[in-house]
Design a protein around this motif. Structure first.
Motif, PDB file in Angstrom:
ATOM      1  N   GLN A 102       0.839  -1.203   0.000  1.00 16.59           N
ATOM      2  CA  GLN A 102       0.000   0.000   0.000  1.00 16.59           C
ATOM      3  C   GLN A 102       0.873   1.252   0.000  1.00 16.59           C
ATOM      4  N   GLU A 103       1.943   1.226   0.792  1.00 14.59           N
ATOM      5  CA  GLU A 103       2.843   2.380   0.868  1.00 14.59           C
ATOM      6  C   GLU A 103       3.562   2.601  -0.461  1.00 14.59           C
ATOM      7  N   LEU A 104       3.928   1.501  -1.114  1.00 18.36           N
ATOM      8  CA  LEU A 104       4.619   1.583  -2.395  1.00 18.36           C
ATOM      9  C   LEU A 104       3.751   2.255  -3.457  1.00 18.36           C
ATOM     10  N   LEU A 105       2.451   1.972  -3.428  1.00 20.14           N
ATOM     11  CA  LEU A 105       1.536   2.512  -4.436  1.00 20.14           C
ATOM     12  C   LEU A 105       0.988   3.888  -4.073  1.00 20.14           C
ATOM     13  N   GLU A 106       1.214   4.311  -2.848  1.00 18.85           N
ATOM     14  CA  GLU A 106       0.658   5.572  -2.373  1.00 18.85           C
ATOM     15  C   GLU A 106       1.124   6.742  -3.240  1.00 18.85           C
ATOM     16  N   GLY A 107       0.154   7.460  -3.807  1.00 13.67           N
ATOM     17  CA  GLY A 107       0.453   8.636  -4.607  1.00 13.67           C
ATOM     18  C   GLY A 107       0.984   8.344  -5.997  1.00 13.67           C
ATOM     19  N   ARG A 108       1.124   7.063  -6.336  1.00 11.23           N
ATOM     20  CA  ARG A 108       1.661   6.708  -7.647  1.00 11.23           C
ATOM     21  C   ARG A 108       0.531   6.693  -8.674  1.00 11.23           C
ATOM     22  N   ARG A 109       0.823   7.182  -9.875  1.00  8.51           N
ATOM     23  CA  ARG A 109      -0.149   7.181 -10.954  1.00  8.51           C
ATOM     24  C   ARG A 109       0.288   6.187 -12.022  1.00  8.51           C
ATOM     25  N   GLY A 110      -0.528   6.045 -13.036  1.00  4.44           N
ATOM     26  CA  GLY A 110      -0.208   5.100 -14.100  1.00  4.44           C
ATOM     27  C   GLY A 110      -1.124   3.896 -14.069  1.00  4.44           C
ATOM     28  N   MET A 111      -1.039   3.071 -15.102  1.00  3.05           N
ATOM     29  CA  MET A 111      -1.906   1.903 -15.223  1.00  3.05           C
ATOM     30  C   MET A 111      -1.330   0.702 -14.471  1.00  3.05           C
ATOM     31  N   LEU A 112      -2.220  -0.216 -14.127  1.00  3.67           N
ATOM     32  CA  LEU A 112      -1.807  -1.435 -13.422  1.00  3.67           C
ATOM     33  C   LEU A 112      -0.723  -2.184 -14.191  1.00  3.67           C
ATOM     34  N   LYS A 113      -0.952  -2.420 -15.465  1.00  5.74           N
ATOM     35  CA  LYS A 113      -0.020  -3.205 -16.273  1.00  5.74           C
ATOM     36  C   LYS A 113       1.370  -2.586 -16.263  1.00  5.74           C
ATOM     37  N   THR A 114       1.464  -1.306 -16.573  1.00  2.85           N
ATOM     38  CA  THR A 114       2.766  -0.664 -16.683  1.00  2.85           C
ATOM     39  C   THR A 114       3.463  -0.562 -15.325  1.00  2.85           C
ATOM     40  N   THR A 115       2.685  -0.476 -14.261  1.00  2.00           N
ATOM     41  CA  THR A 115       3.274  -0.414 -12.914  1.00  2.00           C
ATOM     42  C   THR A 115       3.821  -1.773 -12.498  1.00  2.00           C
ATOM     43  N   LEU A 116       3.058  -2.825 -12.744  1.00  7.16           N
ATOM     44  CA  LEU A 116       3.480  -4.163 -12.341  1.00  7.16           C
ATOM     45  C   LEU A 116       4.748  -4.620 -13.059  1.00  7.16           C
ATOM     46  N   VAL A 117       4.919  -4.210 -14.320  1.00  6.31           N
ATOM     47  CA  VAL A 117       6.101  -4.641 -15.080  1.00  6.31           C
ATOM     48  C   VAL A 117       7.291  -3.701 -14.904  1.00  6.31           C
ATOM     49  N   ASN A 118       7.103  -2.617 -14.181  1.00  6.88           N
ATOM     50  CA  ASN A 118       8.180  -1.657 -13.958  1.00  6.88           C
ATOM     51  C   ASN A 118       9.124  -2.197 -12.881  1.00  6.88           C
ATOM     52  N   GLN A 119      10.332  -2.586 -13.290  1.00  4.60           N
ATOM     53  CA  GLN A 119      11.284  -3.203 -12.358  1.00  4.60           C
ATOM     54  C   GLN A 119      11.778  -2.241 -11.289  1.00  4.60           C
ATOM     55  N   HIS A 120      11.619  -0.944 -11.505  1.00  7.57           N
ATOM     56  CA  HIS A 120      11.990   0.031 -10.490  1.00  7.57           C
ATOM     57  C   HIS A 120      10.945   0.104  -9.381  1.00  7.57           C
ATOM     58  N   VAL A 121       9.756  -0.409  -9.653  1.00  9.42           N
ATOM     59  CA  VAL A 121       8.672  -0.382  -8.664  1.00  9.42           C
ATOM     60  C   VAL A 121       8.592  -1.719  -7.929  1.00  9.42           C
ATOM     61  N   ILE A 122       8.433  -2.803  -8.671  1.00 14.38           N
ATOM     62  CA  ILE A 122       8.364  -4.156  -8.110  1.00 14.38           C
ATOM     63  C   ILE A 122       9.248  -5.064  -8.953  1.00 14.38           C
ATOM     64  N   ALA A 123       9.982  -5.942  -8.323  1.00 12.71           N
ATOM     65  CA  ALA A 123      10.962  -6.767  -9.030  1.00 12.71           C
ATOM     66  C   ALA A 123      10.349  -8.049  -9.588  1.00 12.71           C
ATOM     67  N   GLY A 124      10.740  -8.367 -10.820  1.00 12.21           N
ATOM     68  CA  GLY A 124      10.532  -9.721 -11.336  1.00 12.21           C
ATOM     69  C   GLY A 124       9.270 -10.002 -12.120  1.00 12.21           C
ATOM     70  N   ILE A 125       8.340  -9.047 -12.210  1.00 16.50           N
ATOM     71  CA  ILE A 125       7.078  -9.283 -12.913  1.00 16.50           C
ATOM     72  C   ILE A 125       7.178  -8.748 -14.332  1.00 16.50           C
ATOM     73  N   GLY A 126       6.705  -9.536 -15.293  1.00 16.50           N
ATOM     74  CA  GLY A 126       6.710  -9.123 -16.691  1.00 16.50           C
ATOM     75  C   GLY A 126       5.344  -9.293 -17.324  1.00 16.50           C
ATOM     76  N   ASN A 127       5.321  -9.486 -18.629  1.00 15.85           N
ATOM     77  CA  ASN A 127       4.067  -9.537 -19.374  1.00 15.85           C
ATOM     78  C   ASN A 127       3.108 -10.617 -18.888  1.00 15.85           C
ATOM     79  N   CYS A 128       3.608 -11.824 -18.774  1.00  6.41           N
ATOM     80  CA  CYS A 128       2.730 -12.946 -18.427  1.00  6.41           C
ATOM     81  C   CYS A 128       2.076 -12.751 -17.059  1.00  6.41           C
ATOM     82  N   TYR A 129       2.904 -12.561 -16.046  1.00  4.39           N
ATOM     83  CA  TYR A 129       2.349 -12.560 -14.689  1.00  4.39           C
ATOM     84  C   TYR A 129       1.617 -11.282 -14.334  1.00  4.39           C
ATOM     85  N   SER A 130       1.920 -10.178 -15.017  1.00  2.00           N
ATOM     86  CA  SER A 130       1.116  -8.973 -14.789  1.00  2.00           C
ATOM     87  C   SER A 130      -0.322  -9.224 -15.231  1.00  2.00           C
TER      88      SER A 130
END
Length: 269
Positions: free
Chosen positions: A144-172
């Motif tokens: 919750q703290e990580l996402l606080e105040g962050r904008r953007g779409m779910l897909k692009t956020t989940l695959v962003n390695q600077h935000v969360i590690a290890g998730i790509g196209n399939c698992y997002s």
């Protein structure tokens, strides 16, 4: 491209097979796959023992007895095989390590790399990667703290390695489906309850996929029954036009920020 579950599967199996083994010989067929001259790379590797293998995000880290490290990123199309020249795949190998009784083949490293580092340069290379989603200290409050105040779409956020590690196209896509959320939803639109569902889905999907060996189809060694076991368990990824298991709507394929994306228009909201 291999993601967290695939690389975690590689890590666990390779550590069991190779930890404690000495590299007798190194063969490099593609110098662009490494970050130093071939003769220096071979000098550093030949005679070194692999102490252990770790994973960080989509990378593997080989700890060497010399105090150096190998950082592997398979990127798109990269994979590995452990075996002998008799049973190895009939594919071009960019790099090969020879041990006492087996070889480790790095295959498809056209975009991927195997780089030699010391402790400082390794830490610098990995410094800007986000938290590991399956670490015990990464709980719902951290999410919750990580996402606080962050904008953007779910897909692009989940695959962003600077935000969360290890998730790509399939698992997002699988995570969004598990959470009943459309991948193009904006983070600022999500309620607290929806974020809780997203966190729960992320942990569930990644844990299940890792236990089943990820979705990589190529076996790691002859007789490998684990690698690729999740491939038949994907619920939306690469299932365009097939029925949703929950609501029987047709799975749709689209693009979000140039990434192929799969979702169910019936039950993802």
């Amino acid at each position: 491209m291999p993601e967290l579950p695939e690389m975690e599967t590689y890590k666990q199996q390779l550590h069991t097979i190779l930890a404690g083994k000495r590299i007798i010989d190194t063969d490099i067929q593609r110098e662009k796959s490494i970050n130093v001259a071939s003769d220096l790379f071979m000098k550093e590797l030949n005679g070194a023992v692999i102490i252990k293998i770790d994973r960080r995000a989509k990378h593997l880290i080989f700890h060497l007895s010399t105090g150096k490290y190998l950082l592997l990123h398979l990127m798109l199309g990269g994979w590995m095989y452990v075996g002998t020249d008799q049973d190895a795949p009939k594919r071009t190998k960019q790099i090969t390590f020879t041990f006492d009784n087996v070889k480790l083949y790095f295959i498809g490293l056209r975009l991927g790399y195997l780089h030699l580092h010391n402790k400082q340069t390794l830490e610098e290379e990995l410094a800007d990667i986000g938290p590991e989603p399956l670490e015990n200290n990464f709980n719902i409050d951290s999410f919750q703290e990580l996402l606080e105040g962050r904008r953007g779409m779910l897909k692009t956020t989940l695959v962003n390695q600077h935000v969360i590690a290890g998730i790509g196209n399939c698992y997002s896509d699988e995570i969004c489906y598990e959470a009943y959320l459309l991948p193009d939803r904006g983070l600022d639109e999500l309620s607290k309850e929806e974020k809780e569902k997203l966190y729960s889905a992320m942990v569930s999907v990644l844990t299940n996929a890792t236990q089943l060996g990820g979705y990589m189809e190529n076996p790691l060694y002859k007789g490998d029954q684990l690698t690729g076991g999740y491939n038949d368990h994907c619920l939306v990824y690469d299932r365009e036009g097939m029925e949703c298991n929950r609501c029987h709507s047709k799975i749709i394929k689209t693009e979000i920020s140039s990434r192929k994306t799969f979702f169910c228009p019936g039950c993802q909201k």
